[in-house]
Design a protein around this motif. Structure first.
Motif, PDB file in Angstrom:
ATOM      1  N   GLU A 138      -2.303   7.641  -2.221  1.00  0.00           N
ATOM      2  CA  GLU A 138      -3.499   6.871  -2.562  1.00  0.00           C
ATOM      3  C   GLU A 138      -3.959   6.114  -1.310  1.00  0.00           C
ATOM      4  O   GLU A 138      -3.164   5.584  -0.556  1.00  0.00           O
ATOM      5  CB  GLU A 138      -3.148   5.879  -3.679  1.00  0.00           C
ATOM      6  CG  GLU A 138      -4.322   5.109  -4.203  1.00  0.00           C
ATOM      7  CD  GLU A 138      -3.925   4.188  -5.340  1.00  0.00           C
ATOM      8  OE1 GLU A 138      -4.622   4.193  -6.350  1.00  0.00           O
ATOM      9  OE2 GLU A 138      -2.928   3.456  -5.212  1.00  0.00           O
ATOM     10  N   ARG A 153      -0.700  -4.262  -6.253  1.00  0.00           N
ATOM     11  CA  ARG A 153      -1.741  -3.368  -5.721  1.00  0.00           C
ATOM     12  C   ARG A 153      -3.001  -4.147  -5.371  1.00  0.00           C
ATOM     13  O   ARG A 153      -3.613  -3.887  -4.335  1.00  0.00           O
ATOM     14  CB  ARG A 153      -2.077  -2.287  -6.748  1.00  0.00           C
ATOM     15  CG  ARG A 153      -0.939  -1.296  -6.907  1.00  0.00           C
ATOM     16  CD  ARG A 153      -1.263  -0.244  -7.909  1.00  0.00           C
ATOM     17  NE  ARG A 153      -2.258   0.653  -7.330  1.00  0.00           N
ATOM     18  CZ  ARG A 153      -3.015   1.478  -8.020  1.00  0.00           C
ATOM     19  NH1 ARG A 153      -2.891   1.531  -9.322  1.00  0.00           N
ATOM     20  NH2 ARG A 153      -3.883   2.250  -7.436  1.00  0.00           N
ATOM     21  N   THR A 154      -3.400  -5.126  -6.221  1.00  0.00           N
ATOM     22  CA  THR A 154      -4.659  -5.826  -5.946  1.00  0.00           C
ATOM     23  C   THR A 154      -4.492  -6.905  -4.872  1.00  0.00           C
ATOM     24  O   THR A 154      -5.356  -7.060  -4.018  1.00  0.00           O
ATOM     25  CB  THR A 154      -5.210  -6.479  -7.228  1.00  0.00           C
ATOM     26  OG1 THR A 154      -4.218  -7.330  -7.771  1.00  0.00           O
ATOM     27  CG2 THR A 154      -5.627  -5.452  -8.245  1.00  0.00           C
ATOM     28  N   PHE A 183      -0.581  -2.753  -2.052  1.00  0.00           N
ATOM     29  CA  PHE A 183       0.396  -1.680  -2.225  1.00  0.00           C
ATOM     30  C   PHE A 183      -0.307  -0.514  -2.881  1.00  0.00           C
ATOM     31  O   PHE A 183      -1.221  -0.679  -3.685  1.00  0.00           O
ATOM     32  CB  PHE A 183       1.577  -2.130  -3.098  1.00  0.00           C
ATOM     33  CG  PHE A 183       2.505  -3.082  -2.419  1.00  0.00           C
ATOM     34  CD1 PHE A 183       2.999  -2.804  -1.158  1.00  0.00           C
ATOM     35  CD2 PHE A 183       2.920  -4.244  -3.046  1.00  0.00           C
ATOM     36  CE1 PHE A 183       3.872  -3.673  -0.530  1.00  0.00           C
ATOM     37  CE2 PHE A 183       3.783  -5.109  -2.422  1.00  0.00           C
ATOM     38  CZ  PHE A 183       4.270  -4.821  -1.166  1.00  0.00           C
ATOM     39  N   SER A 184       0.136   0.657  -2.552  1.00  0.00           N
ATOM     40  CA  SER A 184      -0.539   1.832  -3.108  1.00  0.00           C
ATOM     41  C   SER A 184       0.496   2.810  -3.640  1.00  0.00           C
ATOM     42  O   SER A 184       1.674   2.775  -3.283  1.00  0.00           O
ATOM     43  CB  SER A 184      -1.395   2.503  -2.037  1.00  0.00           C
ATOM     44  OG  SER A 184      -0.578   2.964  -0.987  1.00  0.00           O
ATOM     45  N   LYS A 185       0.004   3.683  -4.494  1.00  0.00           N
ATOM     46  CA  LYS A 185       0.850   4.769  -4.980  1.00  0.00           C
ATOM     47  C   LYS A 185       0.895   5.833  -3.899  1.00  0.00           C
ATOM     48  O   LYS A 185       0.119   5.818  -2.953  1.00  0.00           O
ATOM     49  CB  LYS A 185       0.268   5.339  -6.274  1.00  0.00           C
ATOM     50  CG  LYS A 185       0.274   4.358  -7.424  1.00  0.00           C
ATOM     51  CD  LYS A 185      -0.303   5.019  -8.646  1.00  0.00           C
ATOM     52  CE  LYS A 185      -0.350   4.051  -9.821  1.00  0.00           C
ATOM     53  NZ  LYS A 185      -0.969   4.636 -10.990  1.00  0.00           N
ATOM     54  N   GLN A 214       0.379  -3.868 -10.851  1.00  0.00           N
ATOM     55  CA  GLN A 214      -1.070  -4.085 -10.741  1.00  0.00           C
ATOM     56  C   GLN A 214      -1.352  -5.285  -9.830  1.00  0.00           C
ATOM     57  O   GLN A 214      -2.244  -5.231  -8.978  1.00  0.00           O
ATOM     58  CB  GLN A 214      -1.673  -4.316 -12.126  1.00  0.00           C
ATOM     59  CG  GLN A 214      -3.168  -4.515 -12.090  1.00  0.00           C
ATOM     60  CD  GLN A 214      -3.725  -4.816 -13.475  1.00  0.00           C
ATOM     61  OE1 GLN A 214      -2.988  -4.893 -14.449  1.00  0.00           O
ATOM     62  NE2 GLN A 214      -5.026  -4.980 -13.537  1.00  0.00           N
ATOM     63  N   ILE A 238      -6.422   3.002   0.088  1.00  0.00           N
ATOM     64  CA  ILE A 238      -7.077   1.776  -0.405  1.00  0.00           C
ATOM     65  C   ILE A 238      -8.176   1.401   0.570  1.00  0.00           C
ATOM     66  O   ILE A 238      -7.966   1.328   1.777  1.00  0.00           O
ATOM     67  CB  ILE A 238      -6.060   0.638  -0.522  1.00  0.00           C
ATOM     68  CG1 ILE A 238      -4.996   1.003  -1.538  1.00  0.00           C
ATOM     69  CG2 ILE A 238      -6.754  -0.664  -0.893  1.00  0.00           C
ATOM     70  CD1 ILE A 238      -3.904  -0.021  -1.677  1.00  0.00           C
TER      71      ILE A 238
END
Length: 127
Positions: free
Chosen positions: A115, A105-106, A110-112, A102, A117
């Protein structure tokens, strides 16, 4: 108080008067020695009392400095204990893989897989 009259009586030169004069002289010397001893004793007592007062004042100043330093260290200890508690909580959270993902990602975008952003500014528009 009576006025001192001039001596009109002749002084006899007797053995009694010689003894009396010697007695009076000894008595005056005793008084003089007593006064000297009392003055010396009072001076000694004054010096001792003064030094005790100075020592007491110095100890009071030292105590207040140490007490102030103790209070400051006490506050510093409380702040360090709070920081230690926060760091332990952060260590526990960083051991959790979901929390680390988490944060990644924030903060680092980084993304899945699959996904996208979009970064939206937090500022209000100027219009």
């Amino acid at each position: 108080m009576a006025k001192k009259q001039p001596e009109s009586v002749a002084r006899l030169d007797s053995t009694y008067m010689k003894h009396y004069d010697a007695y009076m002289e000894r008595h005056q010397k005793k008084k003089k020695r007593l006064v000297r001893r009392l003055v010396m004793f009072a001076l000694l007592v004054t010096i001792v009392a003064g030094s005790m007062v100075m020592y007491h004042m110095q100890q009071q100043r030292l105590y207040s400095e140490k007490h102030e330093q103790f209070e400051q260290l006490k506050q510093e200890k409380a702040a360090l204990e709070k920081e230690e508690k926060d760091l332990k909580e952060e260590i526990e959270l960083l051991n959790n893989e979901e929390y680390v993902l988490q944060i990644a990602r924030t903060n680092y975008f980084f993304s899945k897989e699959g996904e996208i952003i979009f970064k939206i500014p937090n500022e209000d528009p100027s219009y």
